[in-house]
Design a protein around this motif. Sequence first.
Motif, mmCIF file in Angstrom:
data_model
loop_
_atom_site.group_PDB
_atom_site.id
_atom_site.type_symbol
_atom_site.label_atom_id
_atom_site.label_comp_id
_atom_site.label_asym_id
_atom_site.label_seq_id
_atom_site.Cartn_x
_atom_site.Cartn_y
_atom_site.Cartn_z
ATOM 1 N N ASN A 460 -19.277 -44.143 4.747
ATOM 2 C CA ASN A 460 -20.452 -44.594 5.492
ATOM 3 C C ASN A 460 -21.602 -43.595 5.470
ATOM 4 O O ASN A 460 -22.531 -43.717 6.282
ATOM 5 C CB ASN A 460 -20.074 -44.863 6.959
ATOM 6 N N SER A 487 -26.690 -42.998 7.132
ATOM 7 C CA SER A 487 -25.444 -43.681 7.496
ATOM 8 C C SER A 487 -25.599 -45.199 7.483
ATOM 9 O O SER A 487 -24.743 -45.913 7.984
ATOM 10 C CB SER A 487 -24.985 -43.228 8.893
ATOM 11 N N ASP A 488 -26.712 -45.692 6.917
ATOM 12 C CA ASP A 488 -26.935 -47.146 6.854
ATOM 13 C C ASP A 488 -27.324 -47.587 5.443
ATOM 14 O O ASP A 488 -28.230 -48.389 5.258
ATOM 15 C CB ASP A 488 -28.008 -47.570 7.860
#
Length: 506
Positions: A460, A487-488
């Motif tokens: 992630n 983290s996206d």
Amino acid sequence: MDQELLIIELLSAAEPIYVQAQKNRHKNLIFAFLYSVVVCVLVFGLGSFIYQRLRWQDGVADSNYWLQSSAVLGILIAALAGLFFSVNAIQGIILRRSFQRFLVRCVQKAEKYPIVFQDADSYYLAEQLEKKKIRLSKEECIELLTTLDDAKVYLGNRQVFLGFSSLQLFVLTEEPTSITMPAPKSSKINRKWLILLLCLVLGLAGIFANRHQNNSSEDTVSTISSSEAPRSSTGLLMQQGTPPNKQVNQANYLDFNNETNELYMTTDSGTSWSFVPLKAEWLRSGSYLLTSGEIPMGYWMDKTYDVSQDFSWFIYSQNEKALNFLISNDNGKTWQKSLVSENAQWIRYRKAQFFADGSGVLVYSNASPEVSSEGLEIYQTNDHGKTWSRSNGTTISQPIQNVSFVNPTLGFVSTREKLYYTNNSGSSFKEAVVTIPADYQTGGLDLFQSPNEVTQVTANQLETKLYLLKMSGIDQGKMFACLYRSSDNGETWQFAEQLSEVKSTE
């Protein structure tokens, strides 16, 4: 004449009819064999000749097409000839087992031509007066029998097509009417054989030219001393000079020889060198300019090539239009090239990346001198670069600094001011949100400095380095590599820490 009665009488002459049919069948087989050999030689010879002419030209995507097509056509002709031989052999078996049915067909054909003329050398069969259809040479006609009503039955050879013939039965109830016909031109027969001989000579000449071209291309390496390096049979260069005799600090290294203008690579720090069959200009095709001037020969854009023992590759163009990809899987012993794009003009940025499963992404930008925006073309491969297919394309509003793909789907494009991302293989791009600390400013990475890749450190989390200018403190005006994390999947990026200073010499 009654057909059934004639067939019964012909049964008494079965042996000479059968013998004549066998001779005619063997003759047709010989002609079929000769024609198939001549046509195969002609097709393969001309195909080889065209193949040689094409593959010596720059920018030809696939000259093998001609050789493959001629080989396929030759195989098809051979298959048709084999089919003809098989059918002919089956007909021979059927003739012996169904002789009476064969006679029925012969009698039916004979009834179509009841009128017979003659001259000194031939008989002429006709359906009606003044319309002669068939010519039979008297030398090839045999008299089978005389019927009960004193009619004479003959068997001759009817010419069908270019030497092929079939049996023709005819009946003479009286002496045929004599006519005057132009003497048959023996030159027609001679012309057939002349055409066959010419085709055979052309085919052999093509094959000889093919082999001679290969031999002469090998000899050229030692005889040509001009500045223009000779081309190999694949359109690539052939080695003229000698490999470097030096050790280098890197295990995998590409070296440019200024004296011979040749490229050599090593995968063992210089213990051994392999010739790279490209001009340096081909590897540097397109724009290689900075604001300070042109980058010297021997310096290359990052990720435009890679050197390793089992997979070396190069992005290049021989004519500033067609973009090609060169591969070696045996440390430079053999090379294979593939076409990426037939229309890749105004190239500036270019790069390729490969992944563990053999898939890969190749991108290049089209930069027009009139506008600052650039078109970005994206190509993908699933076989380590042997074949490429266009995936997508887009337009970036500023000059592209770097393109980095984490996998064939997720990729990033950076400019001096902005960072864009795609999660659909380039079908669409969105601008990522990058948080810049107050005492830093975006400055960007100069095009020819080693770019920073986006890497996936966990399931992630992504990481990359962005180059930022320090705007305050004792390091004001200096550029630093700064670690960023996301983290996206790259939609937003947060500053993590400042790393090392980036010197202008780097």
